[in-house]
Design a protein around this motif. Structure first.
Motif, PDB file in Angstrom:
ATOM      1  N   SER A  10       0.830  -1.059   0.148  1.00 11.49           N
ATOM      2  CA  SER A  10      -0.068   0.149   0.085  1.00 11.49           C
ATOM      3  C   SER A  10       0.832   1.267  -0.124  1.00 11.49           C
ATOM      4  O   SER A  10       0.191   2.372  -0.497  1.00 11.49           O
ATOM      5  CB  SER A  10      -0.845  -0.010   1.156  1.00 11.49           C
ATOM      6  OG  SER A  10      -0.225   0.104   2.307  1.00 11.49           O
ATOM      7  N   THR A  11       2.110   1.148   0.207  1.00 12.45           N
ATOM      8  CA  THR A  11       3.095   2.434   0.284  1.00 12.45           C
ATOM      9  C   THR A  11       3.710   2.618  -0.943  1.00 12.45           C
ATOM     10  O   THR A  11       4.208   3.637  -1.178  1.00 12.45           O
ATOM     11  CB  THR A  11       4.055   2.578   1.409  1.00 12.45           C
ATOM     12  OG1 THR A  11       4.813   1.381   1.309  1.00 12.45           O
ATOM     13  CG2 THR A  11       3.143   2.108   3.082  1.00 12.45           C
ATOM     14  N   GLU A  16      -0.409   3.463  -3.330  1.00 13.36           N
ATOM     15  CA  GLU A  16      -1.040   4.721  -3.147  1.00 13.36           C
ATOM     16  C   GLU A  16      -2.079   5.305  -3.894  1.00 13.36           C
ATOM     17  O   GLU A  16      -3.235   5.992  -3.362  1.00 13.36           O
ATOM     18  CB  GLU A  16       0.143   5.729  -3.088  1.00 13.36           C
ATOM     19  CG  GLU A  16       1.321   5.755  -1.912  1.00 13.36           C
ATOM     20  CD  GLU A  16       0.789   6.445  -0.841  1.00 13.36           C
ATOM     21  OE1 GLU A  16      -0.291   6.937  -0.465  1.00 13.36           O
ATOM     22  OE2 GLU A  16       1.921   6.693  -0.033  1.00 13.36           O
ATOM     23  N   LEU A  34      -3.757  -3.430   5.030  1.00 11.70           N
ATOM     24  CA  LEU A  34      -2.743  -2.653   4.321  1.00 11.70           C
ATOM     25  C   LEU A  34      -1.425  -3.426   4.729  1.00 11.70           C
ATOM     26  O   LEU A  34      -1.084  -3.977   5.812  1.00 11.70           O
ATOM     27  CB  LEU A  34      -2.591  -1.339   4.913  1.00 11.70           C
ATOM     28  CG  LEU A  34      -3.957  -0.502   4.460  1.00 11.70           C
ATOM     29  CD1 LEU A  34      -3.955   0.964   4.999  1.00 11.70           C
ATOM     30  CD2 LEU A  34      -4.107  -0.233   3.027  1.00 11.70           C
ATOM     31  N   ALA A  36       2.974  -3.363   3.842  1.00 15.78           N
ATOM     32  CA  ALA A  36       4.240  -2.642   3.440  1.00 15.78           C
ATOM     33  C   ALA A  36       5.442  -3.585   3.666  1.00 15.78           C
ATOM     34  O   ALA A  36       5.406  -4.230   4.384  1.00 15.78           O
ATOM     35  CB  ALA A  36       4.371  -1.222   3.989  1.00 15.78           C
ATOM     36  N   ASN A  39       8.520   0.633   4.890  1.00 16.00           N
ATOM     37  CA  ASN A  39       7.953   1.976   5.136  1.00 16.00           C
ATOM     38  C   ASN A  39       6.877   1.881   6.251  1.00 16.00           C
ATOM     39  O   ASN A  39       5.764   2.350   5.960  1.00 16.00           O
ATOM     40  CB  ASN A  39       7.535   2.593   3.777  1.00 16.00           C
ATOM     41  CG  ASN A  39       7.331   4.138   3.863  1.00 16.00           C
ATOM     42  OD1 ASN A  39       7.409   4.537   5.019  1.00 16.00           O
ATOM     43  ND2 ASN A  39       7.244   4.937   2.845  1.00 16.00           N
ATOM     44  N   TRP A  40       7.463   1.863   7.487  1.00 20.35           N
ATOM     45  CA  TRP A  40       6.421   1.584   8.713  1.00 20.35           C
ATOM     46  C   TRP A  40       5.801   2.917   8.731  1.00 20.35           C
ATOM     47  O   TRP A  40       4.417   2.989   9.306  1.00 20.35           O
ATOM     48  CB  TRP A  40       7.278   1.190   9.746  1.00 20.35           C
ATOM     49  CG  TRP A  40       8.034   2.065  10.498  1.00 20.35           C
ATOM     50  CD1 TRP A  40       9.259   1.864   9.982  1.00 20.35           C
ATOM     51  CD2 TRP A  40       7.768   3.029  11.338  1.00 20.35           C
ATOM     52  NE1 TRP A  40      10.234   2.815  10.802  1.00 20.35           N
ATOM     53  CE2 TRP A  40       9.178   3.588  11.822  1.00 20.35           C
ATOM     54  CE3 TRP A  40       6.821   3.443  11.896  1.00 20.35           C
ATOM     55  CZ2 TRP A  40       9.299   4.685  12.612  1.00 20.35           C
ATOM     56  CZ3 TRP A  40       6.999   4.653  12.956  1.00 20.35           C
ATOM     57  CH2 TRP A  40       8.104   5.152  13.304  1.00 20.35           C
ATOM     58  N   GLU A  41       6.384   4.012   8.565  1.00 17.84           N
ATOM     59  CA  GLU A  41       5.840   5.550   9.005  1.00 17.84           C
ATOM     60  C   GLU A  41       4.527   5.643   8.182  1.00 17.84           C
ATOM     61  O   GLU A  41       3.658   6.266   8.612  1.00 17.84           O
ATOM     62  CB  GLU A  41       6.863   6.387   9.000  1.00 17.84           C
ATOM     63  CG  GLU A  41       7.789   6.418   9.981  1.00 17.84           C
ATOM     64  CD  GLU A  41       8.967   7.617   9.669  1.00 17.84           C
ATOM     65  OE1 GLU A  41       9.390   8.187  10.839  1.00 17.84           O
ATOM     66  OE2 GLU A  41       9.747   7.345   8.732  1.00 17.84           O
ATOM     67  N   ARG A  42       4.892   5.690   6.920  1.00 14.40           N
ATOM     68  CA  ARG A  42       3.724   5.916   5.862  1.00 14.40           C
ATOM     69  C   ARG A  42       2.409   4.794   6.114  1.00 14.40           C
ATOM     70  O   ARG A  42       1.457   4.988   5.958  1.00 14.40           O
ATOM     71  CB  ARG A  42       4.127   5.856   4.298  1.00 14.40           C
ATOM     72  CG  ARG A  42       2.922   6.373   3.413  1.00 14.40           C
ATOM     73  CD  ARG A  42       3.715   6.061   2.201  1.00 14.40           C
ATOM     74  NE  ARG A  42       4.542   7.269   1.786  1.00 14.40           N
ATOM     75  CZ  ARG A  42       5.232   7.132   0.573  1.00 14.40           C
ATOM     76  NH1 ARG A  42       5.041   6.592  -0.399  1.00 14.40           N
ATOM     77  NH2 ARG A  42       6.112   8.334   0.562  1.00 14.40           N
ATOM     78  N   LEU A  43       2.919   3.721   6.358  1.00 17.13           N
ATOM     79  CA  LEU A  43       1.830   2.602   6.667  1.00 17.13           C
ATOM     80  C   LEU A  43       1.025   2.873   8.018  1.00 17.13           C
ATOM     81  O   LEU A  43      -0.243   2.680   7.872  1.00 17.13           O
ATOM     82  CB  LEU A  43       2.616   1.158   6.839  1.00 17.13           C
ATOM     83  CG  LEU A  43       1.472  -0.040   7.183  1.00 17.13           C
ATOM     84  CD1 LEU A  43       0.755  -0.348   6.004  1.00 17.13           C
ATOM     85  CD2 LEU A  43       2.471  -1.315   7.606  1.00 17.13           C
ATOM     86  N   ARG A  45       0.294   5.805   8.814  1.00 16.77           N
ATOM     87  CA  ARG A  45      -0.595   7.033   8.497  1.00 16.77           C
ATOM     88  C   ARG A  45      -1.680   6.530   7.876  1.00 16.77           C
ATOM     89  O   ARG A  45      -2.797   7.147   7.921  1.00 16.77           O
ATOM     90  CB  ARG A  45       0.215   7.848   7.809  1.00 16.77           C
ATOM     91  CG  ARG A  45       1.326   9.020   8.611  1.00 16.77           C
ATOM     92  CD  ARG A  45       1.795  10.076   7.830  1.00 16.77           C
ATOM     93  NE  ARG A  45       2.327   9.958   6.544  1.00 16.77           N
ATOM     94  CZ  ARG A  45       3.844   9.465   6.591  1.00 16.77           C
ATOM     95  NH1 ARG A  45       4.548   9.655   7.532  1.00 16.77           N
ATOM     96  NH2 ARG A  45       4.346   9.304   5.320  1.00 16.77           N
ATOM     97  N   GLN A  46      -1.366   5.487   6.969  1.00 19.34           N
ATOM     98  CA  GLN A  46      -2.279   5.084   6.081  1.00 19.34           C
ATOM     99  C   GLN A  46      -3.378   4.241   7.016  1.00 19.34           C
ATOM    100  O   GLN A  46      -4.929   4.386   6.557  1.00 19.34           O
ATOM    101  CB  GLN A  46      -1.856   4.186   4.934  1.00 19.34           C
ATOM    102  CG  GLN A  46      -1.086   4.835   3.908  1.00 19.34           C
ATOM    103  CD  GLN A  46      -0.626   3.875   2.666  1.00 19.34           C
ATOM    104  OE1 GLN A  46      -0.309   2.760   3.374  1.00 19.34           O
ATOM    105  NE2 GLN A  46      -0.203   4.247   1.628  1.00 19.34           N
TER     106      GLN A  46
END
Length: 383
Positions: A10-11, A16, A34, A36, A39-43, A45-46
């Protein structure tokens, strides 16, 4: 009733954009899972943005970071490649979007189809590596596969409603980052140059594959498995404008084409809403903005990867798996600036010339071929 989605990868670029579709059409979709790679930070947030029930981070060393980032939510957090595979088959998903990169997408594809899930497929390697196995499983489990690749979505759309035999599939090709560069200049190209695609915004690996035309070769293999045509009925033509996404020629000589802007949200949306089309208010193509559409032959000397892929398709068995694994290893090395761009295809050729071969492979045979091909690529590149 909303469709419940699992978005694997998903990242990334496709993931996206799939989430963009969910934002546009929130009344029709619900994000359940979801995943990834790193990229744990973006995951995180999602997961918050879409109130995801479950998230998975494939690289286990980021599990603690992700778990802590979501500690004040009800989202369940898991880690590891096997967890990614397992969530693909969960009963609370109506559709699994597989936008993982590379061989890693095969196991989740198999898991989703094994449980009869509808699969929106952007991970072409699932079919490049294990097409015979995957398509047999999909048929056995009555699990639909909807292509997300723009070329295969275009072909699929051209075939909807047709009942007559197909004479030829025509896959269009942008030519990638170096289409206007002379062949003699390719030995000196840089990573930064290779990542500047003239039309599409994509992830790093697929952009490099586009520059070598490995990606286009893989699309030929994918088209064979999705649509059941042999290699000699699948052609590739260079189309620099990337407006005609692909074409189908029928037995009466009629050719149908799917045209539109270079926007992956269109095929993603179609894969989710088929047999209907979504209302996308911002989408309106203007022919006046694109007064010229041109086509020409692909330079097979400049881009030998295309014929290598055709050969792998004709050989069958583990040949395409070997091509894919060695390519993944070589592209990784190139992105790390540990080999030259021209060494990517040379590494593929070396691996194919030295690898073992199984004509009727099992999943374990694919795994062994993948591991061997990566080792051979590293051996050639002296890594």
């Amino acid at each position: 009733m909303k469709q419940r989605l699992a978005i694997l990868g998903s990242t990334g670029s496709i993931g996206e954009q799939a989430l963009d579709i969910v934002r546009e059409q929130g009344d029709h979709f619900e994000v359940r899972t979801l995943t990834a790679n790193r990229n744990w930070e973006r995951l995180a947030r999602q997961a918050r943005d879409f109130d995801a029930d479950t998230v998975v981070i494939a690289d286990e060393k980021y599990y603690t970071h992700l778990k802590e980032a979501l500690s004040d939510t009800d989202t369940k957090v898991y880690a590891g490649a096997d967890a990614v595979r397992q969530v693909a088959g969960r009963e609370d998903h109506d559709v699994v979007i597989n936008s993982l990169v590379g061989y890693a997408g095969l196991a989740p594809t198999v898991e989703a189809l094994s449980h009869g899930r509808k699969l929106a497929l952007a991970n072409k390697e699932s079919l490049v590596v294990g097409g015979e196995y995957v398509m047999h499983l999909a048929k056995e489990k009555h699990a639909p596969i909807l292509p997300i690749d723009s070329e295969h979505s275009a072909i699929f759309q051209c075939l909807v409603g047709e009942q007559s035999p197909v004479r030829r599939l025509i896959i269009t090709c942008s030519g990638g980052s170096f289409r206007d560069l002379p062949a003699e200049a390719l030995k000196d190209v840089t990573v930064e140059q290779a990542l500047r695609h003239p039309q599409w915004t994509m992830g790093a690996k697929i952009t490099i594959d586009s520059s070598t035309l490995v990606n286009k070769g893989f699309e030929v293999i994918e088209a064979h498995w999705l649509f059941g045509l042999p290699a000699d009925q699948i052609s590739v033509i260079l189309h620099p404008q990337s407006i005609v996404h692909s074409m189908v020629e029928f037995q009466d000589g009629v050719i149908k084409a799917q045209l539109g802007t270079a926007d992956m949200r269109i095929p993603i949306s179609y894969s989710l809403t088929f047999p209907h089309r979504a209302l996308r208010r911002g989408e309106q193509f203007s022919f006046l903005d694109h007064p010229e559409l041109t086509f020409r032959e692909v330079d097979r000397v400049k881009y030998p990867a295309l014929d290598i892929a055709y050969d792998c398709l004709r050989r069958g068995g583990t040949a395409a798996c070997t091509m894919n694994g060695s390519n993944e290893a070589a592209v990784g090395a190139f992105l790390q600036k540990r080999c030259a761009w021209i060494d990517i295809v040379r590494a593929i050729e070396y691996a194919l010339n030295h690898a073992s071969f199984k004509l009727n492979p099992s999943l374990d045979d694919y795994a062994a071929a993948d591991e061997e091909s990566r080792r051979l690529a590293r051996e050639f590149l002296k890594l």
